[in-house]
Design a protein around this motif. Structure first.
Motif, PDB file in Angstrom:
ATOM      1  N   GLY A   1       0.806  -1.219   0.000  1.00 34.18           N
ATOM      2  CA  GLY A   1       0.000   0.000   0.000  1.00 34.18           C
ATOM      3  C   GLY A   1       0.834   1.261   0.000  1.00 34.18           C
ATOM      4  O   GLY A   1       0.353   2.341   0.351  1.00 34.18           O
ATOM      5  N   GLY A   2       2.080   1.157  -0.418  1.00 37.16           N
ATOM      6  CA  GLY A   2       2.999   2.290  -0.367  1.00 37.16           C
ATOM      7  C   GLY A   2       2.679   3.426  -1.311  1.00 37.16           C
ATOM      8  O   GLY A   2       3.180   4.536  -1.129  1.00 37.16           O
ATOM      9  N   THR A   3       1.855   3.174  -2.326  1.00 35.29           N
ATOM     10  CA  THR A   3       1.473   4.262  -3.236  1.00 35.29           C
ATOM     11  C   THR A   3       0.165   4.921  -2.796  1.00 35.29           C
ATOM     12  O   THR A   3      -0.278   5.878  -3.418  1.00 35.29           O
ATOM     13  N   GLY A   4      -0.446   4.395  -1.735  1.00 27.21           N
ATOM     14  CA  GLY A   4      -1.676   4.980  -1.222  1.00 27.21           C
ATOM     15  C   GLY A   4      -1.419   6.210  -0.382  1.00 27.21           C
ATOM     16  O   GLY A   4      -0.269   6.654  -0.208  1.00 27.21           O
ATOM     17  N   TYR A   5      -2.472   6.748   0.180  1.00 25.54           N
ATOM     18  CA  TYR A   5      -2.390   8.005   0.942  1.00 25.54           C
ATOM     19  C   TYR A   5      -1.560   7.849   2.209  1.00 25.54           C
ATOM     20  O   TYR A   5      -0.521   8.497   2.379  1.00 25.54           O
ATOM     21  N   LEU A   6      -1.985   6.965   3.102  1.00 24.77           N
ATOM     22  CA  LEU A   6      -1.224   6.706   4.319  1.00 24.77           C
ATOM     23  C   LEU A   6       0.100   6.029   3.982  1.00 24.77           C
ATOM     24  O   LEU A   6       1.140   6.344   4.574  1.00 24.77           O
ATOM     25  N   GLY A   7       0.089   5.115   3.014  1.00 27.87           N
ATOM     26  CA  GLY A   7       1.298   4.375   2.651  1.00 27.87           C
ATOM     27  C   GLY A   7       2.428   5.266   2.187  1.00 27.87           C
ATOM     28  O   GLY A   7       3.596   5.046   2.541  1.00 27.87           O
ATOM     29  N   ALA A   8       2.113   6.285   1.394  1.00 27.60           N
ATOM     30  CA  ALA A   8       3.150   7.198   0.904  1.00 27.60           C
ATOM     31  C   ALA A   8       3.756   7.999   2.053  1.00 27.60           C
ATOM     32  O   ALA A   8       4.953   8.288   2.066  1.00 27.60           O
ATOM     33  N   CYS A   9       2.929   8.352   3.024  1.00 25.09           N
ATOM     34  CA  CYS A   9       3.441   9.080   4.193  1.00 25.09           C
ATOM     35  C   CYS A   9       4.343   8.174   5.021  1.00 25.09           C
ATOM     36  O   CYS A   9       5.413   8.606   5.479  1.00 25.09           O
TER      37      CYS A   9
END
Length: 403
Positions: A17-25
């Motif tokens: 989920g690294g490209t998601g909202y929380l994931g990128a943060c």
């Protein structure tokens, strides 16, 4: 408390989920602020597609993340066997990964119950099986949601699992029939919330030996500072979506609330994405297991009426007129506004405990959750102003394209 950078410098992370909202943060903090030894990031399609996504959401941070040379993009898909990861890479991860953070999820509210299970439950259970072969694993973090407990009545919700029936039986029914006895709608805030509840139970019951931490964020809001102030993403900030819909087409403003809060004094549970990120990573560092909330109590609890006042204050500045005043009714037979229906949990008053995180309030450094001189009211007003300006910009762009 140990130095966060010292701890993470010794860790190898597997992040989904690294490209998601929380994931990128999470990725930004792990790569650039904590000097993590190595981060495997699962991406769908190709590395180029992931980088393209980050260039849209964290454009000024992408180069800094990749330049650390600590991030390895791993092509795969959470719905495939072994997540579609090449066997050689999976073997390498099995030897080196110490922390798994599973943040991949599908937030499509229109998905059927069976689809929601295939996207948000089965991958978690499969990853837990994969994790059993990781030789040096010390932490397994599953990102759930506080609304996994939305079948409970209003009141205090503790940091523990609240079963909603037999999870194994529910899973079998959904996979076979696409539904559960008694239905889900009306019992939970959404099918997504129900599936998260079921997944929490299954994960803990099936894998009692895994060092599992279930992190339940509340409604996630724009960042205070990291990766940059007001960092947000359309569709991932429920309150922002609600504010934008109302600003564009104000409706009756009627909201159903409980008898305990006839003036809209119930707490709206939202917390900035960077506070969610830092709290999760602090618990990773501490080796916490069980359930934790990252909720309004982790930030500044605000009421439904306070939120609406901020919206009303900024409405005329971009629309030229004042929208309908918000009204709160305790009579469910009175028809409420369409946006109140859209944001169905707005009138509820769960008080999600964050007892497990109180010890972190005085932590300094890259994972600080201290608010300092942060003004939450001004922050919300500026957020409403930015939403209004974006609406104006899009309208002007549409008009210009037609000329």
């Amino acid at each position: 408390m140990d130095n966060p950078s010292t701890f993470f410098h010794q860790q190898t992370i597997f992040l989904t989920g690294g490209t998601g909202y929380l994931g990128a943060c999470l990725l930004y903090q792990l790569a650039t602020k904590l000097d993590t030894r190595k981060i495997y990031v699962l991406v769908r399609g190709s590395p180029e597609q992931a980088i393209s996504q980050w260039k849209k959401t964290i454009p000024s941070q992408v180069e800094g993340i990749l330049s650390t040379k600590k991030v390895q993009l791993v092509v795969g898909d959470v719905t495939e066997p072994s997540f579609g990861i090449e066997s050689a890479i999976l073997d390498e991860m099995a030897d080196t990964v110490t922390v798994i953070i599973h943040g991949a999820a599908s937030l499509n509210w229109m998905s059927s119950l069976r689809e929601t299970v295939h996207n948000n439950c089965l991958p978690v259970l499969h990853l837990a099986k994969i994790a059993s072969i990781f030789k040096n694993l010390t932490r397994f973090i599953f990102i759930s949601t506080i609304y996994a407990s939305s079948h409970l009545p209003d009141g205090v919700v503790e940091e523990k699992v609240y079963p909603a029936g037999d999870a194994e039986e529910h899973l079998a029914q959904i996979l076979k029939e696409g539904k559960v006895a008694g239905g889900v709608d009306g019992r939970f805030a959404s099918r997504y919330a129900f599936v998260k509840n079921m997944t929490e139970q299954l994960l803990l019951a099936r894998h009692p030996k895994l060092p599992i931490l279930i992190a339940r964020p509340g409604c996630i809001g724009p960042a205070i500072s990291e990766p940059y102030p007001y960092y947000a993403r359309g569709g991932a900030c429920p309150l922002s979506d609600y504010i934008e819909r109302y600003m564009q087409n104000p409706d009756s403003g009627i909201f159903h609330v409980s008898l305990l809060h006839p003036a809209g004094t119930n707490i709206v549970d939202e917390v900035p994405v960077d506070i969610v990120t830092n709290l999760i990573l602090l618990h990773v560092m501490q080796g916490t297991t069980g359930v934790i909330h990252t909720s309004a109590e982790s930030y500044v609890p605000r009421t439904l009426a306070q939120l609406h006042q901020d919206v009303v204050d900024h409405f005329p500045k971009h629309n030229g007129s004042r929208g309908a005043e918000f009204r709160y009714v305790t009579d469910d037979s009175v028809k409420q506004g369409r946006y109140a229906e859209f944001w169905g949990i707005g009138g509820r008053d769960w008080r999600f405990s964050n007892a497990a995180s109180k010890r972190f309030r005085s932590v300094d450094g890259p994972l600080s959750v201290a608010l300092g001189d942060h003004d939450s009211r001004q922050f919300m007003k500026e957020r409403a102003r930015r939403i209004g300006e974006e609406i104006i910009r899009r309208r002007a762009s549409r008009v210009s394209s037609k000329l």
